[in-house]
Design an enzyme around this catalytic site. Structure first.
Site, mmCIF file in Angstrom:
data_model
loop_
_atom_site.group_PDB
_atom_site.id
_atom_site.type_symbol
_atom_site.label_atom_id
_atom_site.label_comp_id
_atom_site.label_asym_id
_atom_site.label_seq_id
_atom_site.Cartn_x
_atom_site.Cartn_y
_atom_site.Cartn_z
ATOM 1 N N GLY A 1 41.902 -64.821 -37.068
ATOM 2 C CA GLY A 1 41.733 -63.551 -37.765
ATOM 3 C C GLY A 1 42.662 -63.508 -38.968
ATOM 4 N N LYS A 2 42.386 -62.631 -39.906
ATOM 5 C CA LYS A 2 43.253 -62.499 -41.082
ATOM 6 C C LYS A 2 42.947 -61.177 -41.763
ATOM 7 C CE LYS A 2 46.276 -65.394 -43.151
ATOM 8 N NZ LYS A 2 47.110 -66.411 -42.507
ATOM 9 N N GLY A 3 43.873 -60.704 -42.564
ATOM 10 C CA GLY A 3 43.622 -59.454 -43.274
ATOM 11 C C GLY A 3 44.778 -59.082 -44.174
ATOM 12 N N VAL B 1 39.564 -59.321 -40.819
ATOM 13 C CA VAL B 1 38.376 -60.098 -40.473
ATOM 14 C C VAL B 1 38.690 -60.924 -39.230
ATOM 15 C CG1 VAL B 1 36.837 -61.969 -41.179
ATOM 16 C CG2 VAL B 1 37.468 -60.192 -42.817
#
Length: 424
Positions: A109-111, A64
């Protein structure tokens, strides 16, 4: 009549609640508020991987990208059963605030992948990581979106990501893409000291908190939830400050010793036994009562939503230093603040990791090699500046530290949008 059971607030709801509170206190521009209330991009990939026994499993991965007004998306990848789109949204949003607060030229952002990595061999984890990287394709990139380690991921996995990504580029372009990911091993372009940056940052903010309150960390009793990279290094630097570790909790159980626990000895035991349980001269403790241990400092360095309405009233500590992302939910925070407990918010307290990642990114981008001494000095300066800025904002707006941290982060992004305007 039985009391109605209140539904548990999810991580993303916590993020939105915290954002709304800060936006109201500071009077955030309505147009900017609309933009920051949603994510820019949400990537979900399903990809097959061959297991050691020849069977094929299909995995789901997430990335994301919340906002990039200040620079490329930046944030970790975690391998954990709790990874889903909502968790990725929450963590990506926090990263936007964290990078802004630290004054970095990054967005958030991250995931990650929804798996328990303990169920897979090293060879399977390599194939899973490389295939995930290939599936993400150009959704990541050194000037676009830069992943890093997070829960259950490490330097080796970052090296696999870098190698896979660079292998998709032409020979002349490969060397220019090493900084697609940070948190790599030192021998593969990683930064000296990146492994301890987050835990070190937790302790620097605690040192600043102690100084603000006219004291030091010497002799302070503290407990740590999570004894992974962040928890261990926080305990390591707390020990150097003369603080006394009296309780440790991780997924395998809870240890307690009011006379003190040696973090170095516990690390050796954990490395050899894959558990903290059974460590010498330790009392096993009721895990549900962990945060009620009589201590000065709590360092939650595991997962989110650990201190809640259910257990916040039992906290006896003077300060909670959020080594994890979102360990105190909004209901728990209300109770802690009413009790006079200080909370050093996650976007400040654990920002040492992303600051270290920025240094690694610069090192790779500029073809430099930074020494450990350089890293530690620069880290401390960045963290102390951020802490002092949050304190000043807290006084200015007469608000708690988390809201003050959000206000500083949001103000920087708001300025960028106002100066640049909205396209077209």
């Amino acid at each position: 009549m039985a009391r109605a059971i209140k539904p548990r607030v999810g991580m993303y709801e916590n993020v939105k609640n915290q954002f709304e509170k800060a936006a109201e206190v500071m009077g955030l521009d309505e147009s900017v508020k609309k933009i920051l209330s949603i994510t820019n991009n949400e990537i979900v990939v399903h990809f097959p991987v061959k297991m050691d026994d020849g069977s094929v499993k299909v995995f789901t991965g997430y990335r994301v990208q919340h906002n990039n007004a200040l620079g490329p998306y930046k944030g970790g990848l975690r391998y954990h059963p709790t990874v889903d789109i909502d968790a990725a949204r929450a963590l990506a949003t926090w990263m936007t605030w964290k990078t802004s607060l630290a004054g970095l030229p990054y967005g958030g952002g991250k995931g990650g992948i929804q798996i328990d990595p303990k169920q897979y061999s090293q060879a399977e984890l390599e194939r899973i990581t490389r295939r995930f990287t290939y599936a993400l394709g150009d959704n990541i990139g050194p000037e676009h979106d830069i992943p890093a380690p997070d829960v259950n991921t490490n330097a080796q996995m970052m090296a696999w990501i870098a190698d896979t990504y660079m292998s998709t580029k032409s020979p002349s372009e490969r060397s220019k893409n090493q900084h697609v990911v940070t948190g790599k091993p030192v021998g593969s372009g990683g930064l000296e000291g990146r492994d301890r940056a987050t835990g070190f940052g937790v302790v620097v903010t605690l040192e600043a908190w102690a100084k603000l309150n006219g004291t030091t960390l010497e002799g302070k009793k503290y407990i740590v939830q999570g004894f992974g990279n962040v928890g261990y290094w926080a305990a390591h630097f707390m020990h150097k400050n003369g603080a006394i570790l009296i309780g440790v909790q991780d997924a395998t159980g809870t240890l307690y010793n009011p006379e003190g626990i040696d973090p170095e000895g516990l690390l050796r035991y954990q490395t050899e036994n894959n558990t903290i349980m059974g460590y010498k001269n330790m009392e096993e403790y009721d895990s549900d009562k962990f945060f009620g241990i009589d201590c000065d400092i709590i360092i939650p360095a595991a997962l989110g939503n650990q201190i809640t309405e259910d257990n916040a009233a039992t906290v006896k500590a003077k300060v909670v230093a959020e080594g994890a992302n979102g360990p105190v939910d909004t209901d728990g925070e209300v109770i802690l603040l009413e009790k006079g407990v200080d909370i050093i918010p996650d976007i400040l307290c654990n920002s040492g990791g992303v600051i270290g990642s920025y240094f690694e990114w610069l090192q790779n981008r500029n073809g430099e090699i930074w020494s450990m001494d350089d890293v530690i000095v620069k880290l401390r300066k960045k963290l102390e500046d951020a802490f002092n800025g949050v304190i000043n904002t807290s006084v200015q707006y007469k608000t708690d530290l988390r809201t003050a941290a959000y206000i500083r982060a949001l103000s920087r992004i708001e300025m960028a949008y106002k100066q640049r305007g909205i396209f077209p």
